[in-house]
Motif scaffolding. Structure first.
Motif, PDB file in Angstrom:
ATOM      1  N   GLU A  89       0.816  -1.223   0.000  1.00 23.32           N
ATOM      2  CA  GLU A  89       0.000   0.000   0.000  1.00 23.32           C
ATOM      3  C   GLU A  89       0.846   1.269   0.000  1.00 23.32           C
ATOM      4  O   GLU A  89       0.525   2.231  -0.693  1.00 23.32           O
ATOM      5  N   VAL A  90       1.923   1.280   0.769  1.00 26.22           N
ATOM      6  CA  VAL A  90       2.671   2.525   0.973  1.00 26.22           C
ATOM      7  C   VAL A  90       4.036   2.542   0.298  1.00 26.22           C
ATOM      8  O   VAL A  90       4.683   3.592   0.212  1.00 26.22           O
ATOM      9  N   GLY A  91       4.488   1.376  -0.182  1.00 24.04           N
ATOM     10  CA  GLY A  91       5.867   1.257  -0.648  1.00 24.04           C
ATOM     11  C   GLY A  91       6.228   2.067  -1.870  1.00 24.04           C
ATOM     12  O   GLY A  91       7.412   2.248  -2.170  1.00 24.04           O
ATOM     13  N   ASP A  92       5.237   2.553  -2.613  1.00 22.40           N
ATOM     14  CA  ASP A  92       5.520   3.351  -3.811  1.00 22.40           C
ATOM     15  C   ASP A  92       5.689   4.840  -3.512  1.00 22.40           C
ATOM     16  O   ASP A  92       6.104   5.612  -4.384  1.00 22.40           O
ATOM     17  N   ASN A  93       5.366   5.262  -2.294  1.00 22.19           N
ATOM     18  CA  ASN A  93       5.438   6.683  -1.941  1.00 22.19           C
ATOM     19  C   ASN A  93       6.868   7.038  -1.505  1.00 22.19           C
ATOM     20  O   ASN A  93       7.116   7.398  -0.349  1.00 22.19           O
ATOM     21  N   LEU A  94       7.805   6.935  -2.434  1.00 22.03           N
ATOM     22  CA  LEU A  94       9.225   7.028  -2.114  1.00 22.03           C
ATOM     23  C   LEU A  94       9.570   8.343  -1.412  1.00 22.03           C
ATOM     24  O   LEU A  94       9.103   9.417  -1.790  1.00 22.03           O
ATOM     25  N   LEU A  95      10.412   8.204  -0.373  1.00 23.03           N
ATOM     26  CA  LEU A  95      10.805   9.360   0.421  1.00 23.03           C
ATOM     27  C   LEU A  95      12.311   9.270   0.666  1.00 23.03           C
ATOM     28  O   LEU A  95      12.770   8.437   1.445  1.00 23.03           O
ATOM     29  N   GLY A 316       7.995 -11.468  -0.885  1.00 23.85           N
ATOM     30  CA  GLY A 316       6.566 -11.559  -1.194  1.00 23.85           C
ATOM     31  C   GLY A 316       5.951 -10.204  -1.465  1.00 23.85           C
ATOM     32  O   GLY A 316       5.219 -10.008  -2.435  1.00 23.85           O
ATOM     33  N   ALA A 317       6.259  -9.222  -0.593  1.00 24.77           N
ATOM     34  CA  ALA A 317       5.714  -7.879  -0.781  1.00 24.77           C
ATOM     35  C   ALA A 317       6.250  -7.243  -2.055  1.00 24.77           C
ATOM     36  O   ALA A 317       5.516  -6.565  -2.788  1.00 24.77           O
ATOM     37  N   THR A 318       7.534  -7.480  -2.340  1.00 25.58           N
ATOM     38  CA  THR A 318       8.123  -6.896  -3.548  1.00 25.58           C
ATOM     39  C   THR A 318       7.514  -7.502  -4.802  1.00 25.58           C
ATOM     40  O   THR A 318       7.207  -6.787  -5.771  1.00 25.58           O
ATOM     41  N   LEU A 319       7.320  -8.824  -4.812  1.00 29.76           N
ATOM     42  CA  LEU A 319       6.685  -9.475  -5.962  1.00 29.76           C
ATOM     43  C   LEU A 319       5.277  -8.930  -6.169  1.00 29.76           C
ATOM     44  O   LEU A 319       4.873  -8.592  -7.298  1.00 29.76           O
ATOM     45  N   TRP A 320       4.524  -8.815  -5.103  1.00 30.69           N
ATOM     46  CA  TRP A 320       3.158  -8.286  -5.147  1.00 30.69           C
ATOM     47  C   TRP A 320       3.177  -6.859  -5.688  1.00 30.69           C
ATOM     48  O   TRP A 320       2.392  -6.491  -6.581  1.00 30.69           O
ATOM     49  N   GLN A 321       4.097  -6.059  -5.177  1.00 27.16           N
ATOM     50  CA  GLN A 321       4.207  -4.661  -5.593  1.00 27.16           C
ATOM     51  C   GLN A 321       4.577  -4.555  -7.073  1.00 27.16           C
ATOM     52  O   GLN A 321       4.028  -3.722  -7.813  1.00 27.16           O
ATOM     53  N   GLN A 322       5.500  -5.408  -7.523  1.00 22.33           N
ATOM     54  CA  GLN A 322       5.939  -5.351  -8.922  1.00 22.33           C
ATOM     55  C   GLN A 322       4.857  -5.858  -9.875  1.00 22.33           C
ATOM     56  O   GLN A 322       4.709  -5.332 -10.989  1.00 22.33           O
ATOM     57  N   LEU A 323       4.078  -6.836  -9.457  1.00 20.03           N
ATOM     58  CA  LEU A 323       2.940  -7.272 -10.266  1.00 20.03           C
ATOM     59  C   LEU A 323       1.885  -6.169 -10.337  1.00 20.03           C
ATOM     60  O   LEU A 323       1.281  -5.926 -11.393  1.00 20.03           O
ATOM     61  N   GLN A 332      -5.370 -10.708  -6.388  1.00 20.62           N
ATOM     62  CA  GLN A 332      -5.939 -10.511  -5.058  1.00 20.62           C
ATOM     63  C   GLN A 332      -4.870 -10.439  -3.973  1.00 20.62           C
ATOM     64  O   GLN A 332      -4.897  -9.578  -3.109  1.00 20.62           O
ATOM     65  N   SER A 333      -3.930 -11.381  -3.988  1.00 17.39           N
ATOM     66  CA  SER A 333      -2.878 -11.413  -2.983  1.00 17.39           C
ATOM     67  C   SER A 333      -1.753 -12.334  -3.438  1.00 17.39           C
ATOM     68  O   SER A 333      -1.943 -13.181  -4.329  1.00 17.39           O
ATOM     69  N   VAL A 334      -0.589 -12.150  -2.812  1.00 21.17           N
ATOM     70  CA  VAL A 334       0.615 -12.906  -3.157  1.00 21.17           C
ATOM     71  C   VAL A 334       1.230 -13.425  -1.870  1.00 21.17           C
ATOM     72  O   VAL A 334       1.255 -12.723  -0.851  1.00 21.17           O
ATOM     73  N   TYR A 335       1.738 -14.635  -1.902  1.00 20.66           N
ATOM     74  CA  TYR A 335       2.374 -15.221  -0.721  1.00 20.66           C
ATOM     75  C   TYR A 335       3.588 -16.027  -1.150  1.00 20.66           C
ATOM     76  O   TYR A 335       3.507 -16.874  -2.044  1.00 20.66           O
ATOM     77  N   CYS A 336       4.731 -15.732  -0.524  1.00 18.88           N
ATOM     78  CA  CYS A 336       5.961 -16.492  -0.744  1.00 18.88           C
ATOM     79  C   CYS A 336       6.322 -17.137   0.591  1.00 18.88           C
ATOM     80  O   CYS A 336       6.826 -16.452   1.489  1.00 18.88           O
TER      81      CYS A 336
END
Length: 469
Positions: A89-95, A316-323, A332-336
């Motif tokens: 949800e928040v990982g794209d808001n680069l700071l 897992g979060a990075t794969l989900w974010q990149q997809l 819907q969701s990703v799990y590694c």
């Protein structure tokens, strides 16, 4: 949370950190206590009395979802998938990080140069009996900078203690530090680096993540935290250093120089080789550290330890974010799973919307930055299956999967740590893409068995009458 000490205080308040005051030997004993504790899903451990040293060692920081939630600033009861969702949800808001005054930076409280540089002043553990020695960098990250673009990378690469001013490295082919090192080699210059031990634990987790090239882990940490990471300039390297780090090792890596390094018990549960190998190393020029520094280490080894939980979250979060960035609808969701070190197996739940949709998601997964390196098996399931619900995934593989719809891709980038391949042939892996969905294009689909909702209500209202608790 700014540093390791914030983490310790928060965990202690919550009763999920244990201080070990009895003397413990850095040579195998410390690691075995930590590993046995982790196999019991025990607390984080702070070893306060390491034989021959005054410096404490912390382990088992990321072993449970509960402690990952603490690191992410979320409620302790958050599940691993909820933590991943927050990241997405928040990982794209680069700071980007913000530079602060050196005089106020805890990491500069002690500065050692010249003959004072001595890595043996820290209680570096030997983790497993067949390890080639003591490994300083297991829960650390190495900072490097691209000489062309200025892109700053944080990467987790094991570092063996090879001498008072020498640290081994393992910059695997194609990793971001390896790409940068080759650029410095072409320039005829050594690459400035800094090894960071003990800071905001989120930075270590990000150092182990597979972020896209030219994205700095500092910027993603700022996005997740909602505030910029505070950094200071290095003493001998032009690199941004976390101001609140416990220990900072500054030096340079010469692509033309090698020392014998390894072996090391890896997170796959196996050794990545049978002996030592010539590898590049860090020629240490300076050490800075806080007063009374805390050394952070991880047992790595067989799953599940904090290494595997960290990788399950970050990969897992990075794969989900990149997809998500590919704008493929219906995911819907990703799990590694941590049992697969978060990187060899991915399960994706999706809502099918058109013919071939499942195939698109399968092939997209191995085309991401994360999935292109070492991911061997991808399973897609329908939206009614939670990918972390392994019994239900097994159900989908048993009753919806048809081998004739699976894909085998015989070439993909592998990792030298994959024990399913011969030691001398680990550059290339195969990939298995499993469609465990009911095909979208079927005119007649299997009719699922369902309970009658009115009867369910009736039965539930009589539950106590029927003698159930």
């Amino acid at each position: 949370m700014k540093d390791m000490r914030d983490f310790i205080a928060t965990c202690e308040e919550s009763g999920i950190l244990h201080r070990i005051k009895a003397e413990v030997d850095w040579d195998l004993e410390l690691s075995h206590i930590a590993k046995l504790n982790e196999e019991k899903s025990g607390p984080a451990l702070l070893f306060e009395n390491v034989k021959g040293y005054d410096t404490p060692v912390i382990t088992s920081v990321c072993t449970t979802a509960e402690r990952l939630a603490v690191i992410m600033g979320m409620p302790k009861e958050s599940t691993l998938v909820q933590i991943m969702e927050r990241w997405v949800e928040v990982g794209d808001n680069l700071l980007p990080p913000v530079e602060v005054d050196k005089s106020a930076a805890p990491c500069k409280q002690n500065i050692l140069t010249g003959d004072d540089v001595d890595l043996y002043k820290f209680p570096v553990p030997k983790w497993y009996p067949l390890d080639g020695g003591r490994f300083f960098g297991t829960a650390h990250f190495i900072i490097s900078k691209d000489p062309d673009t200025g892109w700053v990378n944080l990467g987790t690469y094991r570092s063996q203690l090879l001498g008072k001013d020498k640290l081994g490295t393992q910059f695997i082919k194609g990793k971001h530090a390896d790409i940068m090192l080759k650029k410095y080699q072409a320039l005829g210059k050594p690459m400035p680096v800094a090894s960071i031990v003990g800071c905001d634990p989120l930075l270590f987790i990000l150092g182990a993540a597979r972020l896209s090239a030219f994205t700095s882990e500092y910027d993603v940490a700022g996005a997740i935290r909602g505030q910029a990471v505070e950094v200071v300039a290095g003493e001998t390297v032009d690199l941004p250093i976390p101001a609140h780090a416990e220990i900072v090792v500054e030096g340079e890596v010469d692509a033309e120089k090698f020392m014998e390094e390894g072996p090391f018990g890896e997170y796959t549960g196996y050794y990545s080789g049978v002996g030592t190998d010539p590898r590049n190393f860090i020629d240490v020029k300076c050490i800075t550290h806080r007063d009374n520094p805390i050394l952070w280490g991880t047992t790595v080894g067989r799953a599940v330890t904090d290494t595997h939980m960290t990788m399950a979250l970050s990969y897992g979060a990075t794969l989900w974010q990149q997809l998500k960035a590919m704008k493929i609808p219906g995911i819907q969701s990703v799990y590694c799973p941590p049992e697969g070190s978060g990187r060899f197996l991915a399960i994706i739940s999706m809502k099918q919307m058109y013919p071939g949709h499942a195939d698109q998601v399968l092939t997209a997964a191995i085309s991401t930055e994360m999935g292109a390196y070492g991911l061997k098996t991808v399973i897609v399931v329908d939206e009614d299956i939670d990918p972390w619900d392994i019994p239900r995934v097994m159900y989908a593989l048993s009753f919806r999967f048809q081998p004739n719809r699976s894909q085998v891709i015989k070439r993909g980038r592998s990792t030298p740590l994959d024990p399913s391949l011969p030691i001398d042939a680990r550059d290339i892996t195969g990939r298995l893409l499993l469609d465990a969905t009911i095909p979208y294009d079927w005119k007649e689909k299997p009719i699922p068995i369902a309970l009658d909702p009115d009867v369910v209500k009736k039965v539930e209202s009589r539950w106590s009458e029927l003698g159930f608790e």
